[in-house]
Design an enzyme around this catalytic site. Structure first.
Site, PDB file in Angstrom:
ATOM      1  N   LYS A   1     -11.064  -1.042  -1.958  1.00  0.00           N
ATOM      2  CA  LYS A   1     -10.822  -1.871  -0.776  1.00  0.00           C
ATOM      3  C   LYS A   1     -12.017  -1.684   0.161  1.00  0.00           C
ATOM      4  O   LYS A   1     -12.495  -0.564   0.252  1.00  0.00           O
ATOM      5  CB  LYS A   1      -9.537  -1.423  -0.053  1.00  0.00           C
ATOM      6  CG  LYS A   1      -8.269  -1.536  -0.905  1.00  0.00           C
ATOM      7  CD  LYS A   1      -7.086  -0.872  -0.189  1.00  0.00           C
ATOM      8  CE  LYS A   1      -5.865  -0.822  -1.095  1.00  0.00           C
ATOM      9  NZ  LYS A   1      -4.696  -0.133  -0.511  1.00  0.00           N
TER      10      LYS A   1
ATOM     11  N   SER B   1      -2.592   0.630  -4.363  1.00  0.00           N
ATOM     12  CA  SER B   1      -3.090   1.789  -3.614  1.00  0.00           C
ATOM     13  C   SER B   1      -4.444   2.266  -4.124  1.00  0.00           C
ATOM     14  O   SER B   1      -4.736   2.179  -5.318  1.00  0.00           O
ATOM     15  CB  SER B   1      -2.073   2.937  -3.751  1.00  0.00           C
ATOM     16  OG  SER B   1      -2.619   4.147  -3.285  1.00  0.00           O
ATOM     17  N   ALA B   2      -5.250   2.822  -3.212  1.00  0.00           N
ATOM     18  CA  ALA B   2      -6.542   3.396  -3.589  1.00  0.00           C
ATOM     19  C   ALA B   2      -6.372   4.791  -4.182  1.00  0.00           C
ATOM     20  O   ALA B   2      -7.311   5.359  -4.738  1.00  0.00           O
ATOM     21  CB  ALA B   2      -7.431   3.491  -2.350  1.00  0.00           C
TER      22      ALA B   2
ATOM     23  N   ASP C   1       0.875  -1.168   0.000  1.00  0.00           N
ATOM     24  CA  ASP C   1       0.000   0.000   0.000  1.00  0.00           C
ATOM     25  C   ASP C   1       0.923   1.233   0.000  1.00  0.00           C
ATOM     26  O   ASP C   1       2.120   1.103   0.294  1.00  0.00           O
ATOM     27  CB  ASP C   1      -0.863  -0.046   1.270  1.00  0.00           C
ATOM     28  CG  ASP C   1      -1.692   1.198   1.454  1.00  0.00           C
ATOM     29  OD1 ASP C   1      -2.304   1.642   0.468  1.00  0.00           O
ATOM     30  OD2 ASP C   1      -1.720   1.744   2.576  1.00  0.00           O
ATOM     31  N   LEU C   2       0.412   2.386  -0.330  1.00  0.00           N
ATOM     32  CA  LEU C   2       1.256   3.594  -0.387  1.00  0.00           C
ATOM     33  C   LEU C   2       1.106   4.476   0.861  1.00  0.00           C
ATOM     34  O   LEU C   2       2.014   4.580   1.684  1.00  0.00           O
ATOM     35  CB  LEU C   2       0.898   4.411  -1.643  1.00  0.00           C
ATOM     36  CG  LEU C   2       1.638   5.731  -1.801  1.00  0.00           C
ATOM     37  CD1 LEU C   2       3.122   5.512  -2.061  1.00  0.00           C
ATOM     38  CD2 LEU C   2       1.036   6.551  -2.940  1.00  0.00           C
ATOM     39  N   ASP C   3      -0.094   5.089   0.973  1.00  0.00           N
ATOM     40  CA  ASP C   3      -0.324   6.047   2.065  1.00  0.00           C
ATOM     41  C   ASP C   3      -0.272   5.321   3.414  1.00  0.00           C
ATOM     42  O   ASP C   3      -1.066   4.406   3.655  1.00  0.00           O
ATOM     43  CB  ASP C   3      -1.714   6.700   1.903  1.00  0.00           C
ATOM     44  CG  ASP C   3      -1.805   7.557   0.634  1.00  0.00           C
ATOM     45  OD1 ASP C   3      -0.869   8.318   0.370  1.00  0.00           O
ATOM     46  OD2 ASP C   3      -2.814   7.453  -0.084  1.00  0.00           O
TER      47      ASP C   3
ATOM     48  N   THR D   1       1.374  10.166   4.044  1.00  0.00           N
ATOM     49  CA  THR D   1       0.548  11.198   3.416  1.00  0.00           C
ATOM     50  C   THR D   1      -0.797  11.364   4.136  1.00  0.00           C
ATOM     51  O   THR D   1      -1.531  12.304   3.826  1.00  0.00           O
ATOM     52  CB  THR D   1       0.296  10.844   1.938  1.00  0.00           C
ATOM     53  OG1 THR D   1       0.219   9.442   1.849  1.00  0.00           O
ATOM     54  CG2 THR D   1       1.389  11.358   1.040  1.00  0.00           C
TER      55      THR D   1
ATOM     56  N   ASN E   1      -3.488   9.597  -6.949  1.00  0.00           N
ATOM     57  CA  ASN E   1      -2.262  10.406  -6.986  1.00  0.00           C
ATOM     58  C   ASN E   1      -1.010   9.558  -6.774  1.00  0.00           C
ATOM     59  O   ASN E   1       0.096  10.105  -6.668  1.00  0.00           O
ATOM     60  CB  ASN E   1      -2.310  11.474  -5.885  1.00  0.00           C
ATOM     61  CG  ASN E   1      -3.440  12.472  -6.108  1.00  0.00           C
ATOM     62  OD1 ASN E   1      -3.536  13.064  -7.179  1.00  0.00           O
ATOM     63  ND2 ASN E   1      -4.300  12.646  -5.126  1.00  0.00           N
TER      64      ASN E   1
ATOM     65  N   GLU F   1       0.005  -3.294   4.563  1.00  0.00           N
ATOM     66  CA  GLU F   1      -1.150  -2.382   4.647  1.00  0.00           C
ATOM     67  C   GLU F   1      -1.264  -1.717   6.010  1.00  0.00           C
ATOM     68  O   GLU F   1      -0.969  -2.325   7.020  1.00  0.00           O
ATOM     69  CB  GLU F   1      -2.432  -3.208   4.477  1.00  0.00           C
ATOM     70  CG  GLU F   1      -3.105  -3.067   3.148  1.00  0.00           C
ATOM     71  CD  GLU F   1      -3.669  -1.687   2.857  1.00  0.00           C
ATOM     72  OE1 GLU F   1      -3.792  -0.864   3.780  1.00  0.00           O
ATOM     73  OE2 GLU F   1      -3.983  -1.422   1.692  1.00  0.00           O
ATOM     74  N   ASP F   2      -1.750  -0.477   6.031  1.00  0.00           N
ATOM     75  CA  ASP F   2      -1.989   0.185   7.321  1.00  0.00           C
ATOM     76  C   ASP F   2      -3.480   0.373   7.607  1.00  0.00           C
ATOM     77  O   ASP F   2      -3.837   0.841   8.687  1.00  0.00           O
ATOM     78  CB  ASP F   2      -1.302   1.563   7.375  1.00  0.00           C
ATOM     79  CG  ASP F   2      -1.982   2.560   6.460  1.00  0.00           C
ATOM     80  OD1 ASP F   2      -2.326   2.184   5.321  1.00  0.00           O
ATOM     81  OD2 ASP F   2      -2.176   3.714   6.885  1.00  0.00           O
TER      82      ASP F   2
ATOM     83  N   LYS G   1      -8.891   6.182   6.067  1.00  0.00           N
ATOM     84  CA  LYS G   1      -7.682   5.489   5.604  1.00  0.00           C
ATOM     85  C   LYS G   1      -8.032   4.320   4.692  1.00  0.00           C
ATOM     86  O   LYS G   1      -8.882   3.498   5.027  1.00  0.00           O
ATOM     87  CB  LYS G   1      -6.850   5.010   6.792  1.00  0.00           C
ATOM     88  CG  LYS G   1      -6.149   6.146   7.489  1.00  0.00           C
ATOM     89  CD  LYS G   1      -5.118   5.666   8.486  1.00  0.00           C
ATOM     90  CE  LYS G   1      -4.424   6.870   9.122  1.00  0.00           C
ATOM     91  NZ  LYS G   1      -3.639   6.491  10.289  1.00  0.00           N
ATOM     92  N   GLY G   2      -7.400   4.270   3.548  1.00  0.00           N
ATOM     93  CA  GLY G   2      -7.625   3.180   2.595  1.00  0.00           C
ATOM     94  C   GLY G   2      -8.892   3.355   1.772  1.00  0.00           C
ATOM     95  O   GLY G   2      -9.172   2.567   0.873  1.00  0.00           O
TER      96      GLY G   2
HETATM   97  C1  BG6 Z   1      -5.698   5.967   0.136  1.00  0.00           C
HETATM   98  C2  BG6 Z   1      -5.733   6.786   1.414  1.00  0.00           C
HETATM   99  O1  BG6 Z   1      -4.419   5.437  -0.039  1.00  0.00           O
HETATM  100  O2  BG6 Z   1      -6.018   6.776  -0.993  1.00  0.00           O
HETATM  101  C3  BG6 Z   1      -7.088   7.457   1.545  1.00  0.00           C
HETATM  102  O3  BG6 Z   1      -5.488   5.944   2.520  1.00  0.00           O
HETATM  103  C4  BG6 Z   1      -7.386   8.282   0.294  1.00  0.00           C
HETATM  104  O4  BG6 Z   1      -7.085   8.254   2.691  1.00  0.00           O
HETATM  105  C5  BG6 Z   1      -7.306   7.388  -0.935  1.00  0.00           C
HETATM  106  O5  BG6 Z   1      -8.672   8.856   0.388  1.00  0.00           O
HETATM  107  C6  BG6 Z   1      -7.569   8.131  -2.243  1.00  0.00           C
HETATM  108  O6  BG6 Z   1      -6.525   9.034  -2.460  1.00  0.00           O
HETATM  109  P1  BG6 Z   1      -6.493  10.144  -3.593  1.00  0.00           P
HETATM  110  O7  BG6 Z   1      -5.037  10.557  -3.613  1.00  0.00           O
HETATM  111  O8  BG6 Z   1      -6.910   9.483  -4.872  1.00  0.00           O
HETATM  112  O9  BG6 Z   1      -7.422  11.222  -3.190  1.00  0.00           O
HETATM  113 MG    MG Z   2      -2.779   3.166   3.542  1.00  0.00          MG
END
Ligand code: BG6
Ligand code: MG
Length: 218
Positions: free
Chosen positions: A146, A115-116, A10-12, A18, A119, A170-171, A46-47
């Site tokens: 997810k 990642s969800a 996972d990223l964030d 972030t 960005n 994953e967090d 989150k996620g």
């Molecule tokens: C997930 C984060 O990785 O990405 C969420 O944990 C976030 O908090 C989601 O809402 C979507 O991110 P983005 O960058 O597309 O707005």
């Molecule tokens: Mg995460």
């Protein structure tokens, strides 16, 4: 020779922190709509995808708005978020992650991003990690968020690995659930009680050491 296991990160909250930037941008939006938004409430996001996050936020504030306004606020939130992201450097890579990736590279073990976030490619670019990943699956590639396993199943496919040979890091609770639904091994980063459904839980990324990895692989 092709290795038998692959990792999906996972990223964030796993590669970079972030979550604090998402929080600042969502809180500003909440404040502009006339209600407060706490760090505790931020855990719920989150996620979770951007659109779903806005729905949760509006529920918290008991605010009802039109579809047009929703689109406007999604853009507003993301514009502020990107302001933080654009200032990111490799110094924001979480502790231990560089060492882990170096170790996986040295063993020829491939890893993907799952990642969800829409960005995600920009963030990986900013912190200088984009070329390290064998595959990137982000919020632009999935139709189901997810805890649906789609993001990780696509990741396994791109790594040419069977799902049961993939290890997800994953967090978020939703992310751990997605990994479990994909029949993958899950490593939760964060609170052991919150992430109790994970195969293993580590308090933070600094606990995810090369020694832990060696034991896991063996
Ligand atoms: C997930 C984060 O990785 O990405 C969420 O944990 C976030 O908090 C989601 O809402 C979507 O991110 P983005 O960058 O597309 O707005
Ligand atoms: Mg995460």
């Amino acid at each position: 020779m092709k290795k038998e296991i692959g990792f999906i990160f996972d990223l964030d909250g796993v590669i970079v922190d972030t979550a604090k930037y998402h929080f600042l941008a969502w809180r500003n939006l909440a404040n502009s709509l006339g209600f407060d938004f706490t760090e505790e409430q931020n855990e719920l996001l989150k996620g979770v995808s951007r659109v779903k996050s806005l729905e949760i936020l509006l529920n918290i504030g008991k605010v009802e708005i039109s579809e047009e306004e929703k689109q406007k606020y999604l853009l507003q939130k993301n514009t502020e978020y990107l302001g933080y992201v654009n200032k990111m450097t490799d110094e924001e890579i979480l502790p231990g992650i560089n060492e882990l990736l170096n170790y996986l590279d040295s063993k020829g073990i491939k890893y993907a991003l799952g990642s969800a976030s829409k960005n995600a490619p920009l963030i990986l670019e900013k912190v200088g990690l984009i070329k390290r990943f064998a595959a990137i699956v982000d919020g632009n590639d999935v139709s189901k968020a997810k805890p649906d396993p789609e993001v990780f199943l696509i990741g396994a496919q791109k790594l040419q690995m069977k799902p049961e040979n993939c290890i997800v890091v994953e967090d978020a609770i939703a992310g751990v659930e997605a990994a479990n639904a994909a029949k993958m091994i899950s490593i939760g980063i964060g609170d052991a009680e919150l992430l109790k459904e994970a195969t293993y839980v580590l308090k933070d990324t600094s606990g995810f050491t090369v020694d832990f990895l060696k034991n896991l692989i063996n």
